[in-house]
Design a protein around this motif. Structure first.
Motif, PDB file in Angstrom:
ATOM      1  N   ASN A  91      24.055  34.487  -4.844  1.00 43.34           N
ATOM      2  CA  ASN A  91      22.847  34.150  -5.537  1.00 43.34           C
ATOM      3  C   ASN A  91      21.835  35.149  -5.620  1.00 43.34           C
ATOM      4  N   PHE A  92      21.505  35.836  -4.440  1.00 41.68           N
ATOM      5  CA  PHE A  92      20.779  36.637  -4.194  1.00 41.68           C
ATOM      6  C   PHE A  92      20.753  37.868  -5.107  1.00 41.68           C
ATOM      7  N   ASN A  93      22.277  38.215  -5.182  1.00 42.09           N
ATOM      8  CA  ASN A  93      22.425  39.330  -5.998  1.00 42.09           C
ATOM      9  C   ASN A  93      22.372  38.981  -7.627  1.00 42.09           C
ATOM     10  N   TYR A  94      22.729  37.949  -7.956  1.00 45.31           N
ATOM     11  CA  TYR A  94      22.286  37.436  -9.194  1.00 45.31           C
ATOM     12  C   TYR A  94      20.947  37.627  -9.567  1.00 45.31           C
ATOM     13  N   VAL A  95      20.017  36.894  -8.656  1.00 46.60           N
ATOM     14  CA  VAL A  95      18.385  37.021  -8.889  1.00 46.60           C
ATOM     15  C   VAL A  95      18.033  38.302  -9.186  1.00 46.60           C
ATOM     16  N   GLU A  96      18.681  39.193  -8.156  1.00 48.09           N
ATOM     17  CA  GLU A  96      18.115  40.535  -8.133  1.00 48.09           C
ATOM     18  C   GLU A  96      18.545  41.165  -9.369  1.00 48.09           C
ATOM     19  N   MET A  97      19.822  40.962 -10.049  1.00 48.51           N
ATOM     20  CA  MET A  97      20.366  41.597 -11.023  1.00 48.51           C
ATOM     21  C   MET A  97      19.542  40.891 -12.293  1.00 48.51           C
ATOM     22  N   THR A  98      19.253  39.558 -12.314  1.00 48.10           N
ATOM     23  CA  THR A  98      18.411  39.046 -13.329  1.00 48.10           C
ATOM     24  C   THR A  98      17.023  39.704 -13.456  1.00 48.10           C
TER      25      THR A  98
END
Length: 323
Positions: A32-39
Motif C-alpha cells: 500500500n505504501f508503494n502504491y500511494v507513492e506511485m500514485t
C-alpha cells in the motif's frame, strides 16, 4: 518432560502464527505504501505532461502567426532578434511596438508562471541562441536521449536550495515555422531542436503522500495489535484447557493405576491398557504380556457371545457403555 515438550511445541506454533500474521500485514503495508507513492508520482507526472501540452499549444499558435507585437514600453525588445528587419515598428499614431517571437513569448509566460504557480519552465537546447537556454547536466543527458528516440524524461531531483522538485523534460521538434529564427543552426524539419524543461514543487505531493500513508498505517497497526491480542487470548484459553485436560488425564491414570479392582481397556478386541491389579489377577509378568492378550480369551466361555454382541452394539452406538 513430555508435558513440558508438548506445551513448548504449542507455544512455538502460536508464536509462528503471530510472526506469519505480522509478516502478512507488513507485506500489505509495504504494498500500500508503494502504491500511494506511485500514485503521487503519477499525479505529478500527469500535471507536468498537462503543462507541457499547454505550452505546445501556445507555442504552436504563436509560431503559426509568426509571433505578436507588444508595446515597447511594456516588453523589452528581444536582443536575439536584433537582425530582424521588423523587430521594432511604429504605428501610424506613434505607438512603438516590438516583435515577440514564440520562444520569447514562452519565456515571458514562464516568468509569470514561476511567480504565481511556483512552476519553473524553460526552453533548453544543445545549440542555444540565448545562453539562458543552456541545459544543466540532467537536461543535457535528456536531450541526448531524445536524439536517440526517447519521448520524455522525468525524475525527482533537488535544486540549489535543496528543494525537492519533480523534473519533466520533453522534446521540441523542428517545424517549418521554427526555421524562421533557427535556420542558421543547421536544424531540419522533424529533428529534435530542443526541449521544454518543467520543474514542479514536489513537497505538496509528498505531504499528500504522508497523509495517505498515515491513513493506511493506523488501520494496519490496529488490526495487528488486535490480532496479536486475540491470538494471545486464544493461546491462553487453549493452554488452560489443555492443562485442565492433562490434569484430569493424570488424575484418571492415577485412579486406575492405584485402583484395587482390575481394570482392562481394549480396542478392537485387543488389550491396550491394564492396571497393576489386572496384571496381578491374570498373573502377567509385564505390561507387554497383557497387551498381547485377546480380551475375549480372558472371559468365561459362557459370556463370550454376549460380550461380542454388546461390543458390536456399542460400536454402532446402539448401547451405552456399562458403568
Amino acid at each position: 518432560m513430555k508435558k513440558e515438550s508438548m506445551f513448548a511445541k504449542k507455544k512455538i506454533r502460536y508464536v509462528t502464527a503471530g510472526i506469519l500474521f505480522t509478516i502478512f500485514l507488513a507485506l500489505s503495508l509495504i504494498f500500500n505504501f508503494n502504491y500511494v507513492e506511485m500514485t503521487s508520482y503519477q499525479l505529478a507526472l500527469e500535471n507536468a505532461r498537462t503543462n507541457f501540452q499547454k505550452d505546445l499549444v501556445f507555442r504552436k499558435w504563436a509560431s503559426s502567426i509568426g509571433g505578436i507585437y507588444a508595446p515597447s514600453d511594456k516588453v523589452q525588445p528581444n536582443p536575439y532578434l536584433a537582425d530582424h528587419p521588423l523587430r521594432d515598428i511604429e504605428t501610424l499614431n506613434g505607438i512603438r511596438l516590438t516583435l515577440v517571437n514564440p520562444a520569447y513569448m514562452m519565456r515571458l509566460i514562464y516568468e509569470i508562471e514561476k511567480k504565481e504557480k511556483k512552476i519553473t519552465s524553460k526552453i533548453i537546447s544543445l545549440k542555444p541562441i540565448n545562453p539562458q537556454n543552456k541545459p544543466d547536466s540532467l537536461e543535457e543527458a535528456a536531450l541526448l536521449q531524445f536524439e536517440k528516440g526517447k519521448k520524455e524524461h522525468h525524475t525527482i531531483a533537488k535544486d540549489e536550495n535543496q528543494r525537492i522538485l519533480f523534473k519533466y523534460i520533453a522534446p521540441l521538434m523542428t517545424t517549418k515555422e521554427c526555421l524562421t529564427c533557427h535556420s542558421t543552426r543547421g536544424y531540419k524539419v522533424g529533428e529534435v531542436r530542443g526541449a521544454i524543461s518543467i520543474s514542479l514543487p514536489y513537497e505538496p505531493y509528498l505531504e499528500h503522500t504522508k497523509n495517505d500513508l498515515m491513513h493506511i498505517f493506523i488501520p494496519h497497526f490496529i488490526i495487528w495489535t488486535l490480532g496479536l491480542i486475540l491470538l494471545a487470548i486464544i493461546y491462553k484459553h487453549s493452554d488452560n484447557q489443555e492443562k485442565l485436560l492433562l490434569d484430569e488425564k493424570e488424575n484418571y491414570k492415577a485412579l486406575t493405576e492405584l485402583s484395587p479392582a482390575g481394570i482392562v481397556v481394549h480396542q478392537n478386541g485387543k488389550v491396550v491398557f491394564a492396571n497393576k491389579s489386572a496384571m496381578e489377577i491374570f498373573e502377567a509378568d509385564s505390561v507387554e504380556e497383557m497387551l498381547s492378550i485377546d480380551v475375549l480369551s480372558i472371559m468365561h466361555p459362557d459370556f463370550v457371545e454376549l460380550a461380542k454382541k454388546r461390543i458390536e452394539k456399542m460400536v454402532k452406538g446402539q448401547e451405552e457403555l456399562a458403568p
